[in-house]
Design a protein around this motif. Structure first.
Motif, PDB file in Angstrom:
ATOM      1  N   VAL B  64       0.842  -1.195   0.000  1.00  0.00           N
ATOM      2  CA  VAL B  64       0.000   0.000   0.000  1.00  0.00           C
ATOM      3  C   VAL B  64       0.886   1.256   0.000  1.00  0.00           C
ATOM      4  O   VAL B  64       0.576   2.256  -0.660  1.00  0.00           O
ATOM      5  CB  VAL B  64      -0.955  -0.016   1.202  1.00  0.00           C
ATOM      6  CG1 VAL B  64      -1.809   1.222   1.214  1.00  0.00           C
ATOM      7  CG2 VAL B  64      -1.835  -1.247   1.155  1.00  0.00           C
ATOM      8  N   VAL B  67       2.080   1.791  -3.688  1.00  0.00           N
ATOM      9  CA  VAL B  67       1.111   2.354  -4.640  1.00  0.00           C
ATOM     10  C   VAL B  67       0.726   3.779  -4.251  1.00  0.00           C
ATOM     11  O   VAL B  67       0.608   4.652  -5.116  1.00  0.00           O
ATOM     12  CB  VAL B  67      -0.135   1.453  -4.820  1.00  0.00           C
ATOM     13  CG1 VAL B  67       0.257   0.141  -5.463  1.00  0.00           C
ATOM     14  CG2 VAL B  67      -0.871   1.220  -3.528  1.00  0.00           C
ATOM     15  N   THR B  70       3.444   6.033  -5.404  1.00  0.00           N
ATOM     16  CA  THR B  70       3.396   6.281  -6.843  1.00  0.00           C
ATOM     17  C   THR B  70       2.396   7.372  -7.154  1.00  0.00           C
ATOM     18  O   THR B  70       2.660   8.277  -7.963  1.00  0.00           O
ATOM     19  CB  THR B  70       2.987   4.991  -7.581  1.00  0.00           C
ATOM     20  OG1 THR B  70       3.802   3.928  -7.115  1.00  0.00           O
ATOM     21  CG2 THR B  70       3.123   5.145  -9.065  1.00  0.00           C
ATOM     22  N   VAL B  71       1.248   7.296  -6.514  1.00  0.00           N
ATOM     23  CA  VAL B  71       0.235   8.331  -6.728  1.00  0.00           C
ATOM     24  C   VAL B  71       0.828   9.705  -6.403  1.00  0.00           C
ATOM     25  O   VAL B  71       0.677  10.661  -7.165  1.00  0.00           O
ATOM     26  CB  VAL B  71      -1.011   8.049  -5.862  1.00  0.00           C
ATOM     27  CG1 VAL B  71      -1.982   9.206  -5.921  1.00  0.00           C
ATOM     28  CG2 VAL B  71      -1.684   6.771  -6.312  1.00  0.00           C
ATOM     29  N   PHE B  74       3.084  11.324  -9.068  1.00  0.00           N
ATOM     30  CA  PHE B  74       2.330  11.946 -10.157  1.00  0.00           C
ATOM     31  C   PHE B  74       1.573  13.173  -9.669  1.00  0.00           C
ATOM     32  O   PHE B  74       1.452  14.165 -10.383  1.00  0.00           O
ATOM     33  CB  PHE B  74       1.348  10.937 -10.758  1.00  0.00           C
ATOM     34  CG  PHE B  74       1.977   9.950 -11.700  1.00  0.00           C
ATOM     35  CD1 PHE B  74       2.117  10.248 -13.039  1.00  0.00           C
ATOM     36  CD2 PHE B  74       2.431   8.730 -11.247  1.00  0.00           C
ATOM     37  CE1 PHE B  74       2.691   9.352 -13.924  1.00  0.00           C
ATOM     38  CE2 PHE B  74       3.012   7.817 -12.111  1.00  0.00           C
ATOM     39  CZ  PHE B  74       3.142   8.124 -13.454  1.00  0.00           C
ATOM     40  N   LEU B  78       0.267  16.616 -11.180  1.00  0.00           N
ATOM     41  CA  LEU B  78      -1.165  16.759 -11.475  1.00  0.00           C
ATOM     42  C   LEU B  78      -1.760  17.945 -10.727  1.00  0.00           C
ATOM     43  O   LEU B  78      -2.669  18.611 -11.231  1.00  0.00           O
ATOM     44  CB  LEU B  78      -1.911  15.483 -11.086  1.00  0.00           C
ATOM     45  CG  LEU B  78      -1.615  14.255 -11.931  1.00  0.00           C
ATOM     46  CD1 LEU B  78      -2.345  13.040 -11.384  1.00  0.00           C
ATOM     47  CD2 LEU B  78      -2.029  14.495 -13.383  1.00  0.00           C
ATOM     48  N   LEU B 443     -11.371  19.992  -9.548  1.00  0.00           N
ATOM     49  CA  LEU B 443     -10.453  19.160  -8.774  1.00  0.00           C
ATOM     50  C   LEU B 443     -11.127  18.438  -7.617  1.00  0.00           C
ATOM     51  O   LEU B 443     -10.552  17.527  -7.024  1.00  0.00           O
ATOM     52  CB  LEU B 443      -9.292  19.997  -8.249  1.00  0.00           C
ATOM     53  CG  LEU B 443      -8.337  20.484  -9.338  1.00  0.00           C
ATOM     54  CD1 LEU B 443      -7.236  21.334  -8.749  1.00  0.00           C
ATOM     55  CD2 LEU B 443      -7.742  19.321 -10.108  1.00  0.00           C
ATOM     56  N   PRO B 446     -11.279  14.386  -8.392  1.00  0.00           N
ATOM     57  CA  PRO B 446     -10.215  13.471  -7.947  1.00  0.00           C
ATOM     58  C   PRO B 446     -10.042  13.465  -6.437  1.00  0.00           C
ATOM     59  O   PRO B 446      -9.716  12.408  -5.858  1.00  0.00           O
ATOM     60  CB  PRO B 446      -8.955  14.009  -8.635  1.00  0.00           C
ATOM     61  CG  PRO B 446      -9.302  15.356  -9.134  1.00  0.00           C
ATOM     62  CD  PRO B 446     -10.775  15.369  -9.355  1.00  0.00           C
ATOM     63  N   THR B 449     -12.612  11.116  -5.127  1.00  0.00           N
ATOM     64  CA  THR B 449     -12.331   9.757  -5.581  1.00  0.00           C
ATOM     65  C   THR B 449     -11.202   9.128  -4.758  1.00  0.00           C
ATOM     66  O   THR B 449     -11.323   8.015  -4.251  1.00  0.00           O
ATOM     67  CB  THR B 449     -11.917   9.774  -7.065  1.00  0.00           C
ATOM     68  OG1 THR B 449     -12.870  10.552  -7.776  1.00  0.00           O
ATOM     69  CG2 THR B 449     -11.856   8.380  -7.627  1.00  0.00           C
ATOM     70  N   PHE B 450     -10.090   9.856  -4.642  1.00  0.00           N
ATOM     71  CA  PHE B 450      -8.956   9.274  -3.920  1.00  0.00           C
ATOM     72  C   PHE B 450      -9.256   9.126  -2.435  1.00  0.00           C
ATOM     73  O   PHE B 450      -8.783   8.185  -1.798  1.00  0.00           O
ATOM     74  CB  PHE B 450      -7.687  10.093  -4.148  1.00  0.00           C
ATOM     75  CG  PHE B 450      -6.997   9.743  -5.438  1.00  0.00           C
ATOM     76  CD1 PHE B 450      -6.305   8.550  -5.553  1.00  0.00           C
ATOM     77  CD2 PHE B 450      -7.074  10.573  -6.540  1.00  0.00           C
ATOM     78  CE1 PHE B 450      -5.680   8.198  -6.741  1.00  0.00           C
ATOM     79  CE2 PHE B 450      -6.453  10.229  -7.734  1.00  0.00           C
ATOM     80  CZ  PHE B 450      -5.761   9.043  -7.833  1.00  0.00           C
ATOM     81  N   LEU B 453     -11.220   5.974  -2.174  1.00  0.00           N
ATOM     82  CA  LEU B 453     -10.339   4.844  -2.465  1.00  0.00           C
ATOM     83  C   LEU B 453      -9.457   4.530  -1.257  1.00  0.00           C
ATOM     84  O   LEU B 453      -9.329   3.376  -0.832  1.00  0.00           O
ATOM     85  CB  LEU B 453      -9.479   5.202  -3.677  1.00  0.00           C
ATOM     86  CG  LEU B 453      -8.586   4.117  -4.274  1.00  0.00           C
ATOM     87  CD1 LEU B 453      -9.426   2.977  -4.802  1.00  0.00           C
ATOM     88  CD2 LEU B 453      -7.737   4.697  -5.406  1.00  0.00           C
ATOM     89  N   TYR B 454      -8.870   5.560  -0.672  1.00  0.00           N
ATOM     90  CA  TYR B 454      -7.953   5.349   0.443  1.00  0.00           C
ATOM     91  C   TYR B 454      -8.698   4.916   1.706  1.00  0.00           C
ATOM     92  O   TYR B 454      -8.173   4.125   2.488  1.00  0.00           O
ATOM     93  CB  TYR B 454      -7.132   6.618   0.708  1.00  0.00           C
ATOM     94  CG  TYR B 454      -6.005   6.837  -0.286  1.00  0.00           C
ATOM     95  CD1 TYR B 454      -5.728   5.890  -1.261  1.00  0.00           C
ATOM     96  CD2 TYR B 454      -5.213   7.970  -0.239  1.00  0.00           C
ATOM     97  CE1 TYR B 454      -4.697   6.074  -2.165  1.00  0.00           C
ATOM     98  CE2 TYR B 454      -4.172   8.161  -1.134  1.00  0.00           C
ATOM     99  CZ  TYR B 454      -3.920   7.223  -2.094  1.00  0.00           C
ATOM    100  OH  TYR B 454      -2.891   7.403  -2.978  1.00  0.00           O
ATOM    101  N   LEU B 457      -9.147   1.275   1.213  1.00  0.00           N
ATOM    102  CA  LEU B 457      -7.889   0.566   1.433  1.00  0.00           C
ATOM    103  C   LEU B 457      -7.563   0.497   2.913  1.00  0.00           C
ATOM    104  O   LEU B 457      -7.128  -0.543   3.422  1.00  0.00           O
ATOM    105  CB  LEU B 457      -6.740   1.284   0.718  1.00  0.00           C
ATOM    106  CG  LEU B 457      -6.622   1.123  -0.776  1.00  0.00           C
ATOM    107  CD1 LEU B 457      -5.317   1.737  -1.259  1.00  0.00           C
ATOM    108  CD2 LEU B 457      -6.664  -0.341  -1.162  1.00  0.00           C
TER     109      LEU B 457
END
Ligand code: HDD
Ligand code: HEM
Ligand code: HEM
Lengths: 353, 477
Positions: B64, B67, B70-71, B74, B78, B443, B446, B449-450, B453-454, B457
């Protein structure tokens, strides 16, 4: 004009890292594709083989992508900013794929071994493995076609944010990337030692993946043709770069030779040769694209020289990367020797006899 | 939600999420290596079991971390393309080095996790050591980049507003680099060590309770042992785990306040607005007091409800009780960070850090006394599995349970201090956050969304860890 300028060398380093990502990390995504498409009497064994193959190495392979990103923002900051603005949507979607792929794979390994639980993580992992490379390819396609460079921010964001990458050409490059990664994975899997299977079952598994490799190898040709056809209208400069001049012809010949060697070797079950040929084929395709795009980082107007960071940054980055590679290369060699080496396969055979 | 706010929230959320896994990625390999070293040294199989179980938990958390990291790489582009365009050539170098630290970490973690039966025991221990070292190094490199945002050096601003005379090496050697990296690495060991110690202290308390019940009534004992295994194995397991975890966590927690003092003096010297916000200091003062607690009021420009210790702030920040501390009034209103958030977060970190240090000192003192007594006893008779000195102090075990989450809370609070305290600048004094944000609209999408998602997780990771570690630390089959 000399080709060996500092910015060009750093740009080549970026392509090299992307190349490493494609042949190592790409195959891990391809493994997910075959997990999704697992079928026949050995369905479960196929999935186990894929998981064994990816498990120890995917996180290391994944770092190549991070290296690419870091090199681009350090050495080509203007290009990085442009890509991050225009491709905001596909990159964000790709990141969601990256997160789901990696975490679902790990959760599957460490969660309950009950079938229902395993399939839930397996499906998430497999779907994310299909979607992520398509989006990666779409981003590269949008860049190569000039869509990123030409997007005019003044024309309103909503159209820029979608139109620059939702093109037939970029989508075709996405498909091409997916097929290529699947082909790589199937080829590698013909050599993977099946730790949990008997010897005859292992051979049957290798045969399963041989068939898949052959089919996807043919699909690579079809997808490549599609990309080249669409390039005529969408990316004429790229197509010109790919088709004109002596270098382009030579590169095409080498690529074609590698592709045919890979198929022939698969056909005759010379899997070790097939693996090398497949790696050569993918590398040639990538360098062919880089060569066609040269001297631009963001076609049609931002050149490598104009977009590069100050020379001191480039020089120090090169030194840093050189030092890093002296640590990385032996470590990677050690990793792959332990998990992909011949002797481990022999050890296993010895154990089961 | 305005786009700037959405971007800041997304960045804050992503980093707050990632840091938990990054810290575990620095701390856990150290614990695993100590346990495995003890196994090779003593051939006590419980240590091997410990190393293997910890490794499983680490594998989940590491994935975790990878990944979510990595986000982040970027997201820098972004969300903040204009910041990266300016900062990339100056401060990209530590990120590139960090990349190689990640490589080493990921490669040897793969070898560590999957190579138990494939390589020699010493090679395996060496692989674990490399994971621990490169984990710490990757933390150091990325924090150097963040330190530069607090103390930007290694460039000048040219006439057209872009950086000139770029020197990546001078940027890496910025004045915040030492204090920030030291404080962060110590934080990682303190937080991981104490959270693990707390978990095992909790299990030991439960086992003790079970043991008490067992001696009073044998029927009750059989019922208890169904849920809480009473085998000596489990006891031995948690004892060794507690010892290893305290060995890594307690020393770091004890020196952390000293390292925090080094950080505070950096802030005092280089970021006067941040210091003023930390302390709720609105007026410039000679011999300023240290405020404990308090609720800063930006409109009224004062910090009521605080316990003031005279001269202490001047003394701590500048090592001179009569030093002048500049207040926020000295600076334009537009250059103030959000005072209340920063002040409260700082108070929280210091309170948590002081508690952690005191409990760690207590544990160290008990160990010191117990160790001497044990040495005397061991001379008489070698006991097979003697209790740890801490078990004689149930209140210490309870305190360790209470302290367990504090390291992670302090880390989140500390980063809030650093990052919110740097506002309104992304590069302190050079680039404003509002000038760095991407022009992309919408914005909030996202961000939401994140966040979802988190959250998902996070829930799954907690459940899996519970399943892996807590439910199975009974007897081995
Ligand atoms: C286990 C976690 C932990 C503990 C116990 C402490 N800290 Fe801390 N602190 C952090 C974890 C942390 C951190 C999250 O790691 C930060 C954020 C950035 C950094 O360098 O470290 C931080 C930042 C930070 C800063 C801001 C530095 C800057 O903005 O550049 C100061 C002034 C302090 N700390 C001071 C202290 C003091 C006086 C402590 C005394 C008890 C203390 N910290 C305990
Ligand atoms: C103080 C803050 C940070 C610390 C201490 C830290 C540390 C770490 C560590 C130790 C890892 C290893 C993986 C793990 O164990 O979870 C990791 C992963 C990662 N971090 Fe961070 N990180 C921080 C912030 C950031 C930031 C701001 C970025 C983005 C620029 C970032 C990018 C990454 C990436 C890309 C990975 C994945 C590496 C892999 O695949 O192994 N980190 N980080
Ligand atoms: C991992 C620990 C970290 C945490 C928890 C953290 C937390 C935060 C928070 C709360 C914000 C929002 C501040 C605000 O807008 O009020 C923020 C912003 C930001 N952080 Fe960090 N941070 C961490 C480490 C880092 C590191 C290591 C870097 C870079 C190397 C970094 C780069 C940034 C950037 C570029 C922003 C956005 C611009 C800004 O708001 O100033 N952060 N972070």
């Amino acid at each position: 004009m000399s080709l060996l300028t500092l910015p060009n060398v750093v740009a080549a380093l970026v392509v090299l890292s992307l190349n490493a990502y494609a042949v190592m990390g790409g195959a891990d995504y391809g493994g997910g594709v075959w997990d999704l498409l697992a079928s026949g009497p050995r369905k479960k064994a196929q999935r186990a083989l894929i998981a064994d193959a990816i498990g120890p190495i995917w996180e290391a392979n994944h770092v190549w992508l991070i290296l690419v990103v870091v090199l681009v923002f350090t050495c080509f900051p203007v290009a990085f900013a442009r890509l991050a603005v225009v491709l905001h949507v596909p990159i964000t979607l790709m990141l969601i794929g990256v997160v789901l792929r990696g975490s679902a794979f790990t959760f599957r390994t460490y969660d309950s071994k009950r079938d229902a639980v395993q399939r839930r993580w397996g499906t998430t992992f497999a779907i994310a493995s299909v979607v992520t490379p398509v989006l990666l390819g779409v981003c590269l396609g949008a860049l190569a076609s000039g869509g990123v460079g030409e997007a005019d921010l003044a024309r309103g964001f909503r159209s820029v944010l979608l139109d620059s990458w939702l093109t037939p050409f970029a989508l075709a490059v996405g498909l091409f990337t997916l097929v290529l990664f699947a082909f790589l994975a199937a080829t590698y899997l013909t050599l993977e030692a099946a730790t949990s299977a008997r010897r005859d079952e292992e051979e049957a598994l290798h045969d399963d993946f041989r068939r898949r490799a052959l089919w996807s190898g043919v699909a690579v040709f079809a997808a490549a043709l599609l990309v080249l056809l669409l390039a005529g209208a969408a990316a004429p400069r790229l197509r010109a770069g790919l088709t004109e001049g002596g270098w382009a012809l030579a590169l095409h010949l080498v690529t074609a030779a590698a592709a045919l060697t890979a198929l022939a070797a698969l056909w005759t079950r010379r899997y070790a040769v097939a693996r090398i040929a497949a790696i050569a084929q993918v590398s040639c395709i990538l360098w062919g694209w880089a060569w066609a795009q040269f001297p631009y980082v963001v076609p049609p107007s931002l050149t490598i020289a104009a977009g590069a960071a100050p020379p001191i940054t480039l020089a120090l980055t090169l030194i840093g990367v050189a030092v890093g590679f002296t640590v990385l290369v032996p470590s990677l060699w050690y990793l792959f020797r332990i998990f992909k080496g011949r002797e481990t396969a022999f050890q296993r055979v010895g154990e089961h006899q | 939600m305005p786009d700037l706010l959405a971007a800041r929230s997304q960045m804050a959320m992503s980093l707050a999420f990632h840091i938990i896994f990054a810290v575990v990625g620095i701390g856990m390999p150290a614990l695993m290596v100590v346990a495995e070293y003890r196994w090779l040294k003593t051939r006590d199989p419980v240590y091997l079991d410990l190393a293997k179980r910890w490794a499983k938990g680490t594998a989940i958390l590491f994935a975790v971390g990878a990944v979510s990291g990595t986000v982040l790489s970027f997201e820098l582009g972004l969300l903040w393309p204009r910041f990266m365009q300016m900062a990339g050539p100056i401060i990209g170098m530590p990120f590139a080095l960090e990349g190689f630290a990640f490589f080493t970490e990921a490669i040897f973690l793969g070898i560590y996790l999957y190579g138990w039966d494939r390589i020699a025991p010493r090679a395996h221990l060496a692989a674990g050591t490399l994971v621990a070292v490169s984990g710490a190094l990757s933390g150091v490199f990325v924090v150097i980049a963040n330190a530069w945002m607090n103390a930007p050096t290694g460039f000048d601003i040219g006439p057209d507003g872009t950086p000139v005379h770029v020197s990546p090496l001078r940027a890496m050697a910025n004045p915040a680099a030492f204090s920030e990296t030291l404080h962060m690495v110590l934080a990682a060991y303190a937080a991981t060590g104490l959270v693990v110690a707390g978990i095992h202290a909790f299990m030991l308390l439960r086992l003790r309770r079970g043991a008490g019940a067992a001696s009073s009534a044998s029927t009750a004992a059989s019922r208890v042992s169904a849920s809480v295994p009473l085998v000596p194995d489990a006891l031995a397991f948690h004892r060794r785990a507690l010892a290893v975890a305290l060995l890594v966590g307690a020393p770091a927690a004890i020196v952390q306040p000293l390292s925090g003092d080094v950080s505070a003096r950096f802030v005092a010297h280089w970021q006067p607005t941040k210091l003023a916000a930390l302390e709720g200091q609105f007026r410039t003062e000679r011999g300023a007091p240290l405020r404990i607690g308090g609720w800063p009021d930006e409109a009224a420009r004062e910090t009521p409800f605080a316990l003031e210790i005279p001269y202490a702030l001047s003394l701590l920040a500048f090592h001179d009780p009569h030093a002048v501390v500049r207040g926020l009034d000295d600076f334009p209103r537009g250059d103030w960070p959000p005072v209340r958030v920063v002040h409260v977060a700082f108070q929280a970190m210091v309170a948590l850090g002081t508690t952690m240090a005191l409990v760690s000192l207590w544990a160290a003192a008990v160990w010191w006394r117990g160790g001497r007594r044990r040495a005397r006893r061991d001379a008489d008779a070698r006991s097979v599995d003697s209790p740890t000195p801490w078990e004689a102090w149930p209140w210490l075990l309870r305190a360790l349970v209470v302290v367990a989450p504090m390291g992670f809370l302090a880390i989140e609070a500390g980063w809030t201090v650093t990052e919110v305290g740097r506002q309104p600048w992304v590069v302190f004094g050079v680039v404003r956050t509002s000038d760095a944000v991407t022009p992309v609209p919408g914005l909030i999408v996202p961000f939401v969304t994140f966040t979802l998602l988190y959250c998902g997780l996070g829930v799954i990771v907690v459940w899996l860890l519970y399943r892996q570690i807590v439910k199975t630390t009974g007897p081995r089959p």
